[in-house]
Design an enzyme around this catalytic site. Structure first.
Site, mmCIF file in Angstrom:
data_model
loop_
_atom_site.group_PDB
_atom_site.id
_atom_site.type_symbol
_atom_site.label_atom_id
_atom_site.label_comp_id
_atom_site.label_asym_id
_atom_site.label_seq_id
_atom_site.Cartn_x
_atom_site.Cartn_y
_atom_site.Cartn_z
ATOM 1 C CG HIS A 122 -1.953 0.974 1.326
ATOM 2 N ND1 HIS A 122 -1.713 2.290 1.656
ATOM 3 C CD2 HIS A 122 -3.303 0.873 1.137
ATOM 4 C CE1 HIS A 122 -2.858 2.955 1.672
ATOM 5 N NE2 HIS A 122 -3.835 2.125 1.354
ATOM 6 C CG ASP A 201 0.207 -2.377 6.022
ATOM 7 O OD1 ASP A 201 -0.692 -2.362 6.887
ATOM 8 O OD2 ASP A 201 0.079 -1.874 4.897
ATOM 9 C CD GLN A 204 -7.000 -4.512 3.576
ATOM 10 O OE1 GLN A 204 -7.898 -5.356 3.617
ATOM 11 N NE2 GLN A 204 -7.249 -3.233 3.408
ATOM 12 C CE LYS A 227 -7.611 -0.292 5.858
ATOM 13 N NZ LYS A 227 -8.504 0.129 4.762
ATOM 14 C CB CYS A 366 -3.690 3.266 -1.589
ATOM 15 S SG CYS A 366 -4.879 4.581 -1.238
#
Length: 411
Positions: A122, A201, A204, A227, A366
């Site tokens: 991202h 990261d 997700q 999220k 993104c």
């Protein structure tokens, strides 16, 4: 896995479905909807306990501090941290990654050092490192993908070296669904470049999977509350306590200082040194309530159900001759399917689907370098959550045919 009756009960907690029970929301990778339990707990805080934490001796300040620090402790346990001191509250995963880039990266990298990352990242886990590399003289090295949208171990091993000072990677691609073997890569990083730091990261990944940062042995983990059912404006940076305390502040101001004189200032230890200004206590309350909601269902059950939803949709979509699918075909993936119609712009596709009350994402998500690597400019993206159903996927598939018909695309 969640059964149909359980899912129906879960859906009753999401009041947007009552407002329009025909609307199908498949943009969960961008932001999830909120259950009523989270909304009410957040509203209750603002109605009864709103105050500025750490800064007063009255009831509201004390209660606000309790909510804030109890939330920190809950999040610490949720991800398996050693201490709540390793939990930094930020606005979102983007701010968390920027914090590490500017506070650690700018102060530790030099010419000849290397930052190893993947082409799947991202922009939030790519652009800050471009800036850091430009300012320090460090070099970016990218990991690329095979035909199954996976990172090859050989590519990782060939590009990892003693010059690697930062290894930063998504735990789950927001376009492909690919979930790299981060634990294995971090272990190898320790062997080859022991002084390097690892950054994950988890934006997700954390909403769908149980994660334990001690077992993973990452130095930093970033993720966002919005999220995973909580309000917008709250994110988390996990960092190993000794590393955090070696880093200078990212922002300065109130609540992060020890002593301030006219000519100098000393700073508190983590987490306070990275939380300048008035805190988003409502966001912490919201995220804390979201974790309670997830824990009550069971995150393993959530993922198994979402995985089945994704497999069901993928199996129906892969045989449609007018679609190109970009998601990894491997079954163990994040619940996302990126796709394009032949000769149709993703924005047109998303607009037509919206006219049928189906929400999907369109654009580059993104992740422009990844799209460029795939040979496309943008894509549509359907992302699934545990309040979605197989029947909704059937409806979605039916209306894909309507898009094809309206756009006059040959089947």
């Amino acid at each position: 896995m969640l059964d149909k009756k359980t899912v129906e009960k879960i859906r009753s907690d999401f009041k947007f479905l009552e407002e329009d029970d025909n609307y199908i929301y498949f943009d969960n990778g961008a932001t999830t909807q909120r259950p009523i339990q989270v909304i009410e707990k957040t509203a209750d805080f603002y109605k009864k306990y709103n105050g500025n934490p750490h800064r007063g001796a009255h009831f509201f300040a004390i209660k606000s501090t309790e909510f804030y620090e109890e939330g920190r402790e809950k999040i610490s346990k949720f991800i398996g941290a050693n201490s709540s001191n390793e939990i930094i509250f930020v606005r979102n995963a983007s701010e968390a990654l920027n914090l590490v880039a500017y506070s650690w990266g700018l102060n530790n990298l030099k010419p000849g050092d290397e930052i190893l990352l993947s082409i799947m990242e991202h922009h939030s886990n790519l652009v800050p490192w471009q800036i850091v590399a430009e300012k320090t003289g460090a070099k970016l090295k990218f990991l690329y993908l095979n035909k199954d949208r996976q990172i090859e171990d050989k590519d990782f091993e060939d590009k990892l070296s003693k010059n690697t000072k930062i290894f930063t990677i998504t735990a789950a691609s927001n376009v492909l669904g690919t979930m790299p073997n981060v634990k294995r890569y971090i272990k190898k990083l320790r062997e080859v470049s022991p002084d390097a730091i690892s950054i994950v990261d988890g934006a997700q990944y954390v909403p769908h999977h149980k994660i334990n940062v001690r077992e993973l042995d990452c130095d930093f983990l970033a993720f966002s509350g919005h999220k995973m059912l909580s309000s917008m404006g709250i994110g988390i940076l996990y960092g190993k306590e000794d590393i955090l305390n070696s880093m200078p502040p990212f922002l300065s101001g109130g609540d992060m200082i020890e002593y301030v004189y006219e000519d100098r200032t000393s700073y508190l230890y983590a987490p306070q040194r990275f939380e300048a200004g008035t805190a988003n206590v409502g966001g912490v309350v919201s995220l804390s309530a979201a974790i309670d909601y997830i824990d009550n269902i069971g995150i393993e059950s959530i993922y198994e159900y979402e995985k089945k939803l994704c497999e069901y949709a993928y199996d129906k979509m892969k045989d449609l001759p007018y679609l190109d699918l970009y998601t990894t075909p491997i079954k163990d993936k994040s619940p996302v399917i990126a796709f394009n119609f032949h000769d149709a712009h993703p924005h047109d596709v998303a607009s037509i689907l919206d006219s049928y009350k189906i929400a999907v994402r369109s654009g580059h998500h993104c992740a422009q370098p990844l799209h460029r690597y795939l040979g496309i400019n943008s894509s549509c993206r359907a992302t699934f959550a545990f309040y979605n159903t197989f029947e909704e996927i059937d409806t979605f598939i039916e209306h894909l045919e309507d898009v094809r018909r309206l756009m006059k695309i040959e089947s």
